[in-house]
Design a protein around this motif. Structure first.
Motif, PDB file in Angstrom:
ATOM      1  N   ALA A 101      44.475 -22.857  99.626  1.00  0.00           N
ATOM      2  CA  ALA A 101      43.955 -21.892  98.661  1.00  0.00           C
ATOM      3  C   ALA A 101      44.109 -20.466  99.196  1.00  0.00           C
ATOM      4  CB  ALA A 101      42.493 -22.204  98.357  1.00  0.00           C
ATOM      5  N   VAL A 102      43.733 -20.262 100.454  1.00  0.00           N
ATOM      6  CA  VAL A 102      43.843 -18.911 101.019  1.00  0.00           C
ATOM      7  C   VAL A 102      45.315 -18.498 101.062  1.00  0.00           C
ATOM      8  CG1 VAL A 102      43.489 -17.477 103.062  1.00  0.00           C
ATOM      9  CG2 VAL A 102      41.770 -19.170 102.432  1.00  0.00           C
TER      10      VAL A 102
ATOM     11  N   ARG B 194      47.596 -13.199 106.191  1.00  0.00           N
ATOM     12  CA  ARG B 194      46.228 -13.693 105.990  1.00  0.00           C
ATOM     13  C   ARG B 194      45.246 -12.628 106.476  1.00  0.00           C
ATOM     14  NH1 ARG B 194      43.774 -19.114 106.094  1.00  0.00           N
ATOM     15  NH2 ARG B 194      41.682 -18.931 106.900  1.00  0.00           N
TER      16      ARG B 194
ATOM     17  N   ASN C  22      38.723 -29.625  97.982  1.00  0.00           N
ATOM     18  CA  ASN C  22      38.872 -28.499  98.906  1.00  0.00           C
ATOM     19  C   ASN C  22      37.474 -28.032  99.286  1.00  0.00           C
ATOM     20  OD1 ASN C  22      39.883 -26.431 100.490  1.00  0.00           O
ATOM     21  ND2 ASN C  22      41.027 -25.428  98.847  1.00  0.00           N
TER      22      ASN C  22
ATOM     23  N   ASP D 223      35.185 -22.442  99.160  1.00  0.00           N
ATOM     24  CA  ASP D 223      35.292 -21.288 100.062  1.00  0.00           C
ATOM     25  C   ASP D 223      34.437 -20.094  99.642  1.00  0.00           C
ATOM     26  OD1 ASP D 223      37.193 -22.490 101.851  1.00  0.00           O
ATOM     27  OD2 ASP D 223      38.747 -22.161 100.363  1.00  0.00           O
TER      28      ASP D 223
ATOM     29  N   ASP E  78      40.936 -25.653 108.565  1.00  0.00           N
ATOM     30  CA  ASP E  78      42.003 -25.983 107.617  1.00  0.00           C
ATOM     31  C   ASP E  78      41.730 -27.342 106.959  1.00  0.00           C
ATOM     32  OD1 ASP E  78      44.354 -25.269 106.247  1.00  0.00           O
ATOM     33  OD2 ASP E  78      45.560 -26.561 107.523  1.00  0.00           O
TER      34      ASP E  78
ATOM     35  N   ARG F 131      42.018 -22.499 113.746  1.00  0.00           N
ATOM     36  CA  ARG F 131      42.079 -23.244 112.506  1.00  0.00           C
ATOM     37  C   ARG F 131      43.215 -24.262 112.530  1.00  0.00           C
ATOM     38  NH1 ARG F 131      44.664 -20.405 109.743  1.00  0.00           N
ATOM     39  NH2 ARG F 131      44.303 -21.515 107.816  1.00  0.00           N
TER      40      ARG F 131
END
Ligand code: GLU
Length: 372
Positions: free
Chosen positions: A56-57, A69, A138, A141, A152, A214
């Motif tokens: 998603a990020v 990022r 997911n 977030d 992750d 991560r």
């Protein structure tokens, strides 16, 4: 031959950010279509599957045109909120094209340590699986940042495996598995085909040369250890490997298998046992005592004569016979005031007595441990 994997029935498959988004360039729709196809084939072969997807990020970063990022967690959260739209859209259309529904599930680690939310999430997921829907999970977030900062989604995949009693977790990544040395700097590094998840010597191998942040091998190893606590075996494999899931299902040796030492049922009961802090008591009639002891079935309202203590859905109670001897302990699906209203009645009456229809079991057999 990996018989444990071949003979399994419920899988959690996790795909990592770099795979899903083509190393951050944007959703890899061809790869997603391919995994979806494999998952649908597995389903047709009687395997229930839950997909845990990161990305998603990474997808949000690509969509927003950011260079890389962002460091600030709130910017990552914002990017995740944008990227999640893309993920869901992609999964929805890939699964639909193959005639299967997908469902979006956003969870946090806290949801799974809170017993009420744990049971709620478990009910939703197992209901979806029973309907032949593929849940796509997911981390939420917006309200939690554990996986953004550390994982992750590796840990989340292990927690979901525990939640649905999966027998296998497959962590798909852009590496072939766990090596005994860093393959980037040591050409003699060998892929570990199989090891016990609790083997202490693995930590040094996972730590060496791979990112400790991560989603490195270290978080995958910790996730495998967590999954092993509820009896789940983990495979770490390369998501680019052709037909990787189907070949794993056929027992082929691909990637690294990190084995759980205990069988799922025993491990799950041990895990449940460690959660115990008794909040109340249910007195059962002779019929219910017999059913629990002899046929391993769930506890229904009809067999309950008395309720005592103060407890909510998701708490642990003791089940005793009419002489007060303990028969079992388990996680209740209803609070004491609700059980007071439905005790002794048939499951079909629950809706009219409470005004809503919950589970038909007061304690599901998976959440019940018989006393010695
Ligand atoms: N929930 C996050 C995502 O899907 C986890 C992956 C990450 O840390 O980037 O993007």
């Amino acid at each position: 031959m990996r018989d444990k994997i071949k003979n399994s029935k419920r899988w959690v498959v996790k795909v990592g950010s770099s795979l899903v988004t083509n190393n951050g360039r944007g959703l890899d729709l061809a790869a997603i279509e391919d995994w979806a196809g494999q998952l649908v084939t597995m389903q047709k072969n009687g395997i229930q599957v839950v997909l845990v997807s990161s990305g998603a990020v990474a997808e949000g970063v690509a969509r927003l045109g950011l260079n890389s990022r962002p460091k600030q967690v709130q910017l990552q959260q914002a990017a995740a909120a944008v990227g999640q739209m893309g993920l869901v859209q992609a999964y929805e259309s890939c699964f639909m094209r193959q005639g299967v529904h997908a469902a979006q599930i956003l969870l946090t680690h806290d949801d799974l340590s809170d017993r009420t939310r744990y049971l709620n999430a478990r009910s939703t997921l197992t209901t979806l699986l029973g309907m032949g829907v593929v849940p796509v999970v997911n981390e939420n977030d917006t309200v939690a940042t554990a996986e953004l900062c550390f994982g992750d989604n590796d840990t989340l995949a292990a927690l979901v495996a525990n939640l649905v009693n999966a027998d296998v977790v497959v962590i798909l990544t852009d590496q072939d598995g766990l090596f005994d040395a860093d393959p980037r700097s040591n050409s003699a590094a060998k892929l570990i085909n199989a090891a016990s998840a609790v083997d202490g010597s693995l930590s040094a191998m996972a730590g060496k040369g791979s990112s400790l942040g991560r989603g490195g091998m270290m978080t995958k190893l910790s996730a495998a250890r967590l999954a092993a606590r509820s009896g789940t075996n983990t495979v770490i494999a390369n998501g680019h490997e052709k037909q990787v899931l189907l070949r794993l299902l056929q027992g082929e040796t691909i990637g690294t298998l990190l084995e759980a030492d205990n069988e799922p049922v025993t491990a799950r009961k041990q895990w449940l046992a460690s959660q115990l802090s008794l909040k109340g008591k249910l007195v059962l009639d002779a019929g219910a005592v017999k059913v629990l002891r002899n046929s391993g079935r769930s506890l229904l309202a009809v067999g309950i004569r008395e309720v005592s203590g103060k407890f909510n859905r998701g708490e642990v109670v003791s089940c005793v016979d009419e002489s007060g001897a303990e028969i079992a302990r388990g996680l209740v699906n209803y609070g004491e005031d609700e059980i007071e209203r439905i005790k002794g009645r048939s499951s079909g009456e629950i809706e009219s007595l409470l005004g809503y229809a919950g589970e038909e079991e007061i304690i599901h057999r998976d959440n019940l441990i018989l006393s010695e």
